[in-house]
Design an enzyme around this catalytic site. Structure first.
Site, PDB file in Angstrom:
ATOM      1  N   TYR A  80      32.088  71.577  22.162  1.00  0.00           N
ATOM      2  CA  TYR A  80      30.796  71.740  21.498  1.00  0.00           C
ATOM      3  C   TYR A  80      30.934  71.703  19.978  1.00  0.00           C
ATOM      4  O   TYR A  80      30.046  72.157  19.264  1.00  0.00           O
ATOM      5  CB  TYR A  80      30.139  73.068  21.913  1.00  0.00           C
ATOM      6  CG  TYR A  80      29.505  73.054  23.297  1.00  0.00           C
ATOM      7  CD1 TYR A  80      29.687  71.988  24.170  1.00  0.00           C
ATOM      8  CD2 TYR A  80      28.717  74.119  23.718  1.00  0.00           C
ATOM      9  CE1 TYR A  80      29.124  71.985  25.428  1.00  0.00           C
ATOM     10  CE2 TYR A  80      28.139  74.121  24.984  1.00  0.00           C
ATOM     11  CZ  TYR A  80      28.345  73.050  25.827  1.00  0.00           C
ATOM     12  OH  TYR A  80      27.769  73.045  27.086  1.00  0.00           O
ATOM     13  N   LYS A 133      41.886  75.839  31.790  1.00  0.00           N
ATOM     14  CA  LYS A 133      42.397  74.718  32.584  1.00  0.00           C
ATOM     15  C   LYS A 133      43.636  74.164  31.859  1.00  0.00           C
ATOM     16  O   LYS A 133      43.736  72.963  31.557  1.00  0.00           O
ATOM     17  CB  LYS A 133      41.281  73.665  32.726  1.00  0.00           C
ATOM     18  CG  LYS A 133      41.553  72.576  33.733  1.00  0.00           C
ATOM     19  CD  LYS A 133      41.526  73.018  35.166  1.00  0.00           C
ATOM     20  CE  LYS A 133      41.895  71.872  36.088  1.00  0.00           C
ATOM     21  NZ  LYS A 133      42.281  72.313  37.435  1.00  0.00           N
ATOM     22  N   ASP A 163      38.577  75.880  37.766  1.00  0.00           N
ATOM     23  CA  ASP A 163      38.034  75.336  39.018  1.00  0.00           C
ATOM     24  C   ASP A 163      38.227  76.343  40.159  1.00  0.00           C
ATOM     25  O   ASP A 163      37.324  76.592  40.955  1.00  0.00           O
ATOM     26  CB  ASP A 163      38.644  73.959  39.356  1.00  0.00           C
ATOM     27  CG  ASP A 163      40.153  73.890  39.159  1.00  0.00           C
ATOM     28  OD1 ASP A 163      40.764  74.892  38.733  1.00  0.00           O
ATOM     29  OD2 ASP A 163      40.735  72.824  39.444  1.00  0.00           O
ATOM     30  N   ASP A 196      29.710  78.261  29.311  1.00  0.00           N
ATOM     31  CA  ASP A 196      28.342  77.795  29.514  1.00  0.00           C
ATOM     32  C   ASP A 196      28.100  77.498  31.000  1.00  0.00           C
ATOM     33  O   ASP A 196      27.124  77.963  31.610  1.00  0.00           O
ATOM     34  CB  ASP A 196      28.119  76.535  28.650  1.00  0.00           C
ATOM     35  CG  ASP A 196      26.652  76.180  28.510  1.00  0.00           C
ATOM     36  OD1 ASP A 196      25.796  76.954  28.960  1.00  0.00           O
ATOM     37  OD2 ASP A 196      26.368  75.106  27.935  1.00  0.00           O
ATOM     38  N   ASP A 254      26.178  79.954  34.141  1.00  0.00           N
ATOM     39  CA  ASP A 254      25.042  79.421  34.915  1.00  0.00           C
ATOM     40  C   ASP A 254      25.331  79.503  36.414  1.00  0.00           C
ATOM     41  O   ASP A 254      24.441  79.794  37.223  1.00  0.00           O
ATOM     42  CB  ASP A 254      24.760  77.958  34.539  1.00  0.00           C
ATOM     43  CG  ASP A 254      23.848  77.827  33.319  1.00  0.00           C
ATOM     44  OD1 ASP A 254      23.979  78.658  32.398  1.00  0.00           O
ATOM     45  OD2 ASP A 254      23.012  76.914  33.287  1.00  0.00           O
TER      46      ASP A 254
HETATM   47  N1  GGG Z   1      18.249  79.591  25.459  1.00  0.00           N
HETATM   48  C1  GGG Z   1      19.352  78.793  25.382  1.00  0.00           C
HETATM   49  C2  GGG Z   1      19.104  77.362  25.675  1.00  0.00           C
HETATM   50  O1  GGG Z   1      18.255  76.719  25.108  1.00  0.00           O
HETATM   51  N2  GGG Z   1      19.911  76.865  26.609  1.00  0.00           N
HETATM   52  C3  GGG Z   1      19.993  75.481  26.932  1.00  0.00           C
HETATM   53  C4  GGG Z   1      21.300  74.875  26.567  1.00  0.00           C
HETATM   54  O2  GGG Z   1      21.422  73.656  26.604  1.00  0.00           O
HETATM   55  N3  GGG Z   1      22.299  75.678  26.204  1.00  0.00           N
HETATM   56  C5  GGG Z   1      23.570  75.217  25.763  1.00  0.00           C
HETATM   57  C6  GGG Z   1      24.418  76.370  25.295  1.00  0.00           C
HETATM   58  O3  GGG Z   1      24.119  77.523  25.580  1.00  0.00           O
HETATM   59  O4  GGG Z   1      25.421  76.113  24.629  1.00  0.00           O
END
Ligand code: GGG
Length: 324
Positions: A120, A165, A197, A221, A225
């Protein structure tokens, strides 16, 4: 003491869940001043810039920021905003609350996600019609800083899991793993290493094996999720982006374009993010009250469609305020 809170709704359901969380904060009657800033897809369309300089400055200068969500412009909004508050760690608790129909009701995890680098860091190029590349950045210093934070965070002799990893990304995740484990060893904090993994499978089968998870940016990230799926969905996961002197709080979810504009989004993740904000500013008692109110409403109050109910955002928000 008065605190200034930058409020940035962003796009989609950010424009519904942020006002809900601000209503909850306002109902506590604390000395908080809310200052609004614009960012996101719609701002980019109107001005050419997804994150105007004044919004960046607002977040940098505020005592804390509450942010909603960004859609197509996520990379141009969220990443610079995290930079504006100098955050080096993204704390993402994933906890199953009583009364919620969770896949794994025993889940109680906290992800400590490296928040500045990995894939990122924005070094992405199109080199030809056929080839795009991405440079993955990992520094010893950022990994050590995350590890120092993790050692203080656990502070209960529990230790933490290092998820990486490094068997494939030997240089980058190898550097991350070595730095985190070395710092933990220096602090006498136990660590166990899990390949990311394998972690994905193990956490689904038996989340109680894990407690605090320290991981690189993208892994944090994705895996948080995944954990949201174990506890009842993304509508329940808050997060805190913590820097040395500043911080930004946001739900883990994004803009949810499928339901945006209907007033039916689940405000819980953002209200829980606001509770983390209160704790960060020293209002620990009020923070606990907000979390308890959310717990009570989840157990016996109205709920939004993502949790099997038919209540709208406003009804759930009002139920939380009534519990405070
Ligand atoms: N509220 C956080 C948001 O907009 N999440 C969507 C997203 O693409 N997040 C990427 C990240 O948290 O780095």
């Amino acid at each position: 003491m008065s605190h200034t809170i930058a409020v940035i709704e962003g796009d989609g359901i950010g424009q519904e869940v942020i006002p809900a969380a601000v209503d909850v904060l306002e109902s506590l009657d604390l000395d908080l001043e809310f200052v609004e800033g614009d960012a996101g897809d719609a701002v980019k369309e109107a001005t050419g810039e997804a994150l105007p300089q004044e919004t960046y400055d607002l977040a940098a200068d505020a005592d804390a920021t509450l942010f909603g969500a960004a859609g197509e412009t996520a990379a141009d909004v969220i990443l610079p905003l995290r930079d504006a508050v100098d955050s080096f760690v993204n704390i993402r608790p994933a906890k199953a609350y009583p009364g919620v129909d969770a896949v794994r009701p025993e889940t109680d995890l906290v992800f400590l996600r490296e928040n500045t680098e990995g894939v990122y860091s924005g070094h992405e190029d199109d080199l030809s019609e056929d080839l795009s590349t991405l440079t993955r950045v990992v520094t010893t210093s950022a990994s050590e800083k995350l590890a120092e934070f993790a050692c203080e965070y656990v502070d209960d002799g529990e230790g933490f899991s290092v998820v990486h990893k490094a068997n494939v990304m030997r240089k980058t995740d190898g550097r991350f793993r070595d730095a985190v484990v070395r710092v933990a060893d220096e602090h006498g904090v136990d660590t166990d290493e899990v390949l990311m993994d394998a972690f994905a499978t193990r956490v689904c089968l038996d989340p109680e094996q894990f407690d605090t998870i320290v991981c690189p940016n993208l892994a944090g990230d994705v895996l948080s999720d995944l954990a949201a799926g174990l506890v009842g969905g993304l509508g329940l996961l808050p997060s805190a982006n913590i820097g040395d002197d500043n911080a930004l709080f946001e739900p883990v979810h994004g803009t949810a374009p499928d339901i945006a504009g209907q007033g039916v989004a689940n405000p819980m993740a953002t209200v829980l993010s606001a509770a983390m904000l209160l704790n960060h500013l020293g209002y620990s008692e009020e923070s606990d009250r907000v979390e308890t109110a959310v717990e009570t409403v989840l157990a016996e109050g109205p709920r939004t469609a993502d949790l099997g109910g038919d209540a709208d955002t406003e009804a759930v928000t009002q139920a939380i305020i009534n519990e405070l």
